[in-house]
Design a protein around this motif. Structure first.
Motif, short mmCIF file in Angstrom:
data_model
loop_
_atom_site.label_atom_id
_atom_site.label_comp_id
_atom_site.label_asym_id
_atom_site.label_seq_id
_atom_site.Cartn_x
_atom_site.Cartn_y
_atom_site.Cartn_z
N LYS B 694 -24.95 -7.35 -19.13
CA LYS B 694 -26.09 -6.61 -19.64
C LYS B 694 -26.73 -5.78 -18.52
N LEU B 695 -26.79 -6.38 -17.35
CA LEU B 695 -27.49 -5.75 -16.25
C LEU B 695 -26.57 -4.83 -15.44
N LEU B 696 -25.34 -5.25 -15.25
CA LEU B 696 -24.42 -4.50 -14.41
C LEU B 696 -23.32 -3.86 -15.26
N GLN B 697 -23.22 -2.56 -15.18
CA GLN B 697 -22.20 -1.87 -15.96
C GLN B 697 -21.33 -1.02 -15.04
N GLN B 698 -20.22 -0.61 -15.57
CA GLN B 698 -19.25 0.21 -14.82
C GLN B 698 -18.98 -0.39 -13.45
N ASN B 699 -18.78 -1.69 -13.43
CA ASN B 699 -18.55 -2.38 -12.16
C ASN B 699 -17.15 -2.08 -11.67
N GLN B 700 -17.07 -1.73 -10.43
CA GLN B 700 -15.78 -1.32 -9.93
C GLN B 700 -15.63 -1.68 -8.47
N LEU B 701 -14.51 -2.26 -8.15
CA LEU B 701 -14.21 -2.61 -6.77
C LEU B 701 -13.05 -1.75 -6.33
N GLN B 702 -13.16 -1.15 -5.17
CA GLN B 702 -12.09 -0.27 -4.72
C GLN B 702 -11.69 -0.58 -3.29
N LEU B 703 -10.40 -0.62 -3.09
CA LEU B 703 -9.85 -0.86 -1.77
C LEU B 703 -9.01 0.36 -1.40
N THR B 704 -9.27 0.93 -0.23
CA THR B 704 -8.53 2.12 0.18
C THR B 704 -7.92 1.91 1.56
N VAL B 705 -6.67 2.25 1.66
CA VAL B 705 -6.00 2.19 2.96
C VAL B 705 -5.65 3.61 3.36
N LYS B 706 -6.13 4.04 4.51
CA LYS B 706 -5.84 5.39 4.99
C LYS B 706 -4.96 5.31 6.22
N THR B 707 -3.98 6.16 6.25
CA THR B 707 -3.04 6.14 7.36
C THR B 707 -2.77 7.55 7.86
N ALA B 708 -2.65 7.69 9.14
CA ALA B 708 -2.17 8.96 9.70
C ALA B 708 -1.12 8.62 10.72
N LEU B 709 -0.08 9.40 10.77
CA LEU B 709 0.96 9.17 11.77
C LEU B 709 0.56 9.82 13.08
N GLN B 710 1.27 9.45 14.12
CA GLN B 710 1.00 10.05 15.43
C GLN B 710 1.20 11.57 15.35
N GLN B 711 0.31 12.32 15.97
CA GLN B 711 0.52 13.76 16.05
C GLN B 711 0.98 14.08 17.46
N ASN B 712 2.29 14.31 17.61
CA ASN B 712 2.77 14.69 18.94
C ASN B 712 3.20 16.15 18.98
N ARG B 713 3.10 16.80 17.82
CA ARG B 713 3.35 18.24 17.80
C ARG B 713 2.02 18.92 18.10
N ILE B 714 1.78 19.14 19.36
CA ILE B 714 0.48 19.68 19.76
C ILE B 714 0.65 21.04 20.41
N ALA B 715 -0.39 21.84 20.30
CA ALA B 715 -0.39 23.11 21.03
C ALA B 715 -0.59 22.77 22.50
N GLN B 716 -0.32 23.73 23.35
CA GLN B 716 -0.48 23.46 24.78
C GLN B 716 -1.92 23.12 25.10
N ASN B 717 -2.09 22.11 25.91
CA ASN B 717 -3.40 21.65 26.35
C ASN B 717 -4.24 21.00 25.26
N GLU B 718 -3.58 20.57 24.17
CA GLU B 718 -4.20 19.63 23.24
C GLU B 718 -3.73 18.24 23.65
N GLU B 719 -4.29 17.21 23.00
CA GLU B 719 -3.90 15.84 23.31
C GLU B 719 -3.03 15.28 22.18
N VAL B 720 -2.02 14.50 22.55
CA VAL B 720 -1.27 13.74 21.54
C VAL B 720 -2.23 12.70 20.94
N THR B 721 -2.25 12.61 19.62
CA THR B 721 -3.16 11.65 18.99
C THR B 721 -2.34 10.56 18.32
#
Lengths: 150, 784
Positions: B694-721
């Motif tokens: 009655k009190l709580l509606q549209q109850n929703q639990l969400q789990l998110t996993v975010k991933t990024a791969l290593q960025q080694n394709r960098i312009a000169q004088n950028e850092e590998v991340t």
């Protein structure tokens, strides 16, 4: 209808292939040279009129091209208002090529610090370029003066 | 009789006629269509066909009551405000079952380009401090960030002057400035956003190479008074943000008032020390000293709308004051990274931004043609304050405003007139003319960007042809001419300093000439074609090919000197040609029952991409490093994006992935990657819908996993991340106290306090990681 669908996938496939092939030709060099300053050390006190021996080890994966040594005030303007009446700030800069583009090189440079220099904190630093234009910099802070009162 | 459902509507873009169409499809929670359901729309009614579809034609703008009923299902009722044609997906709940909120299911799009609509609800559900960062959750988008609040959008690895952001059809200015400068549009009061990828230059001209982010704050509100208050707080920077959206409509007139205010403290990172230019800088408790700030925005709108005429006047002001992390502002400083007594003060250095904007939009619409007029004025005033300092010993602090380092006053006037004509049923033509005049004035004891004025005019035409029910073709062409006047700037202080140091006269001259006077004319024509094809009921394919262009900026043709933000000597090149290229985008939209997939492949090819090339020659300026010069070369960017949604019982699943590859194509055969390449990244999220109470509606639990791969394709004088994976958890619910129905969301980002780096963060180069564990509470309260 089916043609469009298969054409679409063919195009996507083409993009994937074009993006994965001829990867990097192995020559794109984005590795920066490394710097290790041996002398002076951080917060070292240097007497006016003495010789500051600058020494650093430089390395690169392909080859070193050139370097530039700099000394300048690190006072960052806090005392600038009264500046005109004081002694001259010390400035130094020197740049040179690395002999035969060697991948390893030790820079040794004696720097004469004048007698009448303005006392204070100074940055001593080096900027290094490799043969492909990759750059690295390192700075340390020293105190030039007779008495260090901080 | 218990009912319920969810509606998800996918609008038909901005095509506005006096007469609209309302189409829809009725489904059950399993995603099966329901034939013979009965649809009432105010005084009209129809039954759905065997495929569950219905259509109402020739509707006038207004508010309608939509009621959907079917044997064995609950009744669905909704008020529909029609100001453009709409498509609805209505999900009926089986009688006796509990409510279930379905995930968004877009119906197939009928636009011949890759376009995505983002609602205010989405923006609030994904809110993260700034509009650009909030939009970064959309696949293919990223943000260049600095600190906790400031960000500017990137699309497919292109940003700054290669991505246009518009508000109410007027291009937002200020994007041409550096990475330490954000987008001056507030997220909490934004009504809707449309993201168009791949083609933007036909209707937006130069700067829309990657695409366009169209912010629409001209949604006509519902009759009567409507309001919403949103408030949010987060732990990582102890921020508190508030947004108030109010609207009132009385017959033909409507009024809106929106305002937001946020305040944030120094943010924290999950490390104790960073290493910048070889210096180890300790961070006390991980605090990024002097990154606190505040932000304020206010927005007023008056509109008049009837069936034939619409007029909307909007006035807005956006302000931001935020500190820069002093420990790495220029040469590293251990002292400046020490706690300064308060985590809420804004000390030196800091930036102060004021963006004032007035837009006016009028439309005259008949049954088969319409005139559209837009006028906009904006003043973007940005100042950077830093305790007076200089690298030139002969420079004396200015008497007035001694700590004002940089000051830009960018004034821009835009005007656009377009005419749209429907020929028969299946041809539509739009013709338009666009003009812009811009001036930039500067002040401050440092010099970065020249004063300039620029005038631009463009004419464009677009023709849409619905060849058949399942085929759509769009053709576009545009021609632009621009004139750029750059003022000269000779730096006397620098000249005297160099001469005093014994520099040769010619070298001193060249270096002190911070900008050369220039008067340049540019012109460029371009064309685009888009095709959309409905392969089957739930599968649509679009393909676009467009030529692109961008006129070089004043900075790119005329600057010379140390760019204090980037900390390098940059040299303009007066011989730069218009940046030109091609863009191709192939998108697939598929949906069936509870599954929806959007996938795109794209390719951008530049014949002369403008970039900063390291010259390998040392600058003679103090701290200079080597000189970087603006040059042009061939370049390409390509990538894939996929976004899939699936609903299974009370679970919702979403998978997103983006892959980007780019490189310069140089004549020497050595192809370097382009700067600011977003690494391959993806996210997976699961939603679970709880039973309602009655009190709580549209109850929703969400789990998110975010991933990024290593960025080694960098312009000169950028850092590998390095790559990373972080986990976010959130719970949301709508409280129900009779008439008071606040929506709450509690979110924990980076649950495991992972140390990770964002490749496109301004602070990345300084070795500063992203936020650690961050708890955020978000509450929206409807006011009626």
């Amino acid at each position: 209808m089916k043609k469009i669908a298969s054409l679409s996938f063919a195009l996507i496939g083409l993009l994937i292939i074009s993006s994965c092939s001829d990867d990097d030709n192995m020559v794109a060099d984005t590795t920066k040279p490394t710097i290790q300053i041996i002398t002076p050390t951080d917060d070292q006190e240097i007497e006016p009129g003495s010789v500051l021996n600058f020494k650093a080890d430089l390395k690169d994966n392909i080859g070193l091209a050139s370097y530039k040594i700099e000394v300048h005030s690190a006072e960052d303007g806090h005392q600038h208002k009264a500046k005109q009446s004081e002694a001259e700030e010390f400035h130094y800069d020197f740049s040179a090529e690395v002999p035969s583009k060697s991948p390893e090189f030790t820079v040794e440079k004696p720097i004469n610090v004048p007698e009448d220099v303005k006392e204070g904190h100074y940055h001593v630093g080096i900027t290094v370029l490799d043969v492909n234009g990759n750059q690295n910099q390192q700075f340390i802070e020293v105190f030039i003066g007779d008495e260090h009162e901080h | 009789m218990r009912l319920l459902l969810t509606v998800v509507l996918c609008m038909f873009g901005y095509s506005i006629f006096a007469q609209h169409q309302l189409q829809g499809v009725v489904k059950n929670t399993m995603g099966e269509t329901i034939a013979n359901s009965h649809i009432d729309l105010s005084s009209n009614c129809v039954d759905t066909d065997p495929l569950g579809r219905f259509t109402f034609n020739n509707l006038k703008s207004g508010t309608y009551t939509l009621k959907v009923s079917a044997e064995g299902y609950g009744i669905y009722q909704e008020k529909i405000i029609l100001d453009q044609s709409k498509q609805l997906t209505i999900v009926l709940e089986e009688e006796g079952e509990e409510t279930l909120e379905t995930i968004v299911i877009h119906t197939a799009q009928q636009k011949a380009y890759n376009q995505q609509k983002i609602t205010q609800k989405y923006l609030q559900d994904n809110y993260s401090s700034s509009l650009a960062k909030t939009l970064a959750n959309v696949v293919g988008l990223d943000a260049v960030t600095i600190g906790s609040q400031t960000a500017k959008p990137m699309m497919r690895g292109l940003g700054f002057t290669r991505l246009a952001v518009t508000e109410n059809g007027i291009k937002q200015e200020g994007q041409q400035w550096g990475a330490d400068h954000g987008l001056e549009i507030d997220a909490l009061t934004t009504e809707s956003v449309e993201v168009i990828k791949g083609v933007g230059t036909i209707t937006h001209g130069s700067d829309a190479i990657a695409g366009v982010i169209e912010v629409n704050n001209e949604i006509i509100p519902a009759n009567g008074f409507k309001g919403q208050y949103a408030t949010t707080a987060q732990s990582v920077n102890k921020s508190w943000a508030n947004g108030l959206n109010l609207s009132y409509k009385n017959d033909k007139n409507f009024y809106k008032f929106k305002t937001s205010y946020s305040i944030f403290a120094d943010f924290k990172v999950p490390v104790d020390e960073i290493t910048y230019l070889g210096t180890k800088i300790p961070l006390t408790n991980g605090t990024m000293v002097n990154t606190a700030g505040n932000e304020f925005s206010v927005y007023g709108q008056w509109g008049y709308v009837n069936d034939y005429f619409q007029s909307i006047l909007s006035i807005s002001q956006f302000q931001n004051k935020s500190g820069f992390f002093a420990g790495a502002h220029g040469i590293p400083s251990v002292n400046d990274a020490k706690p300064d007594g308060s985590d809420r003060n804004i000390g030196m250095p800091y930036q102060q931004v004021n963006h004032t904007k007035v837009t006016y939009h009028a439309k005259w619409q008949n049954t088969h043609d319409a005139w559209d007029f837009k006028l906009g004025f904006q003043r973007n005033h940005r100042q950077e304050y830093s305790l007076f300092h200089t690298h030139y010993s002969n420079q004396v602090a200015p008497e007035i405003n001694p700590d004002l380092e940089l000051d830009f006053k960018l004034n821009t006037l835009n005007a656009e007139l377009s005419y749209k004509k429907d020929w028969l049923l299946d041809h539509t033509t739009i013709l338009g003319v666009q003009s812009q005049y811009q001036t930039n004035d500067i002040e401050g004891y440092s010099y970065l960007m020249p004063e300039y004025d620029r005038w631009n005019i463009g004419i464009f035409g677009k023709h849409t042809w619905n060849i058949a029910a399942d085929w759509n073709v769009e053709l576009g062409a545009r021609y632009d001419a621009a004139h750029l006047n750059v003022s000269e700037y000779f730096d006397d202080v620098l000249y005297d300093y160099l001469i005093g140091r014994g520099t040769a006269e010619t070298d001193a001259q060249t270096n002190a000439q911070r900008s050369i006077p220039l008067s340049k004319d540019f012109s460029r024509g371009n064309a685009a074609i888009g095709v959309s094809y409905q392969i089957s009921e739930g599968w649509e394919s679009t393909f676009t090919a467009a030529s692109n262009f961008r006129f070089p900026t004043a900075m790119e043709v005329s600057s010379n000197g140390i760019h204090h933000g980037a900390f390098r000597h940059e040299q303009g090149n007066p011989d730069l040609d218009v940046e030109k290229g091609w863009a191709f985008d192939l998108s697939q939209h598929f949906h069936k029952s509870n599954l929806k997939i959007n996938a795109s492949a794209y390719l951008y090819y530049f014949t002369n991409y403008i970039f900063l090339k390291p010259t390998g020659v040392f600058s003679i300026l103090p701290h200079g490093g080597q000189v970087y010069r603006y040059e042009q070369s061939k370049a390409m960017l390509t990538g894939l994006e996929i976004d899939a949604l699936y609903q299974w019982n009370k679970f919702g699943f979403q998978v997103q992935a983006a892959y980007l590859y780019n490189k310069q194509i140089s004549d020497t055969g050595v192809d370097y990657p382009l700067p600011f390449s977003t690494p391959t990244n993806g996210q997976f999220s699961v939603q679970y819908h709880f039973n309602e109470s009655k009190l709580l509606q549209q109850n929703q639990l969400q789990l998110t996993v975010k991933t990024a791969l290593q960025q080694n394709r960098i312009a000169q004088n950028e850092e590998v991340t390095p790559g990373y994976t972080i986990v976010n958890v959130q719970f949301s619910s709508a409280l129900n106290f009779k008439n008071f129905k606040p929506q709450i969301r509690l979110q924990v980002n980076n649950v495991f306090n992972t140390v990770y780096y964002h490749h496109n963060s301004f602070y990345r180069a300084l070795d500063i990681p992203e936020f650690g564990r961050n708890i955020q509470l978000f509450i929206t309260i409807p006011i009626n």
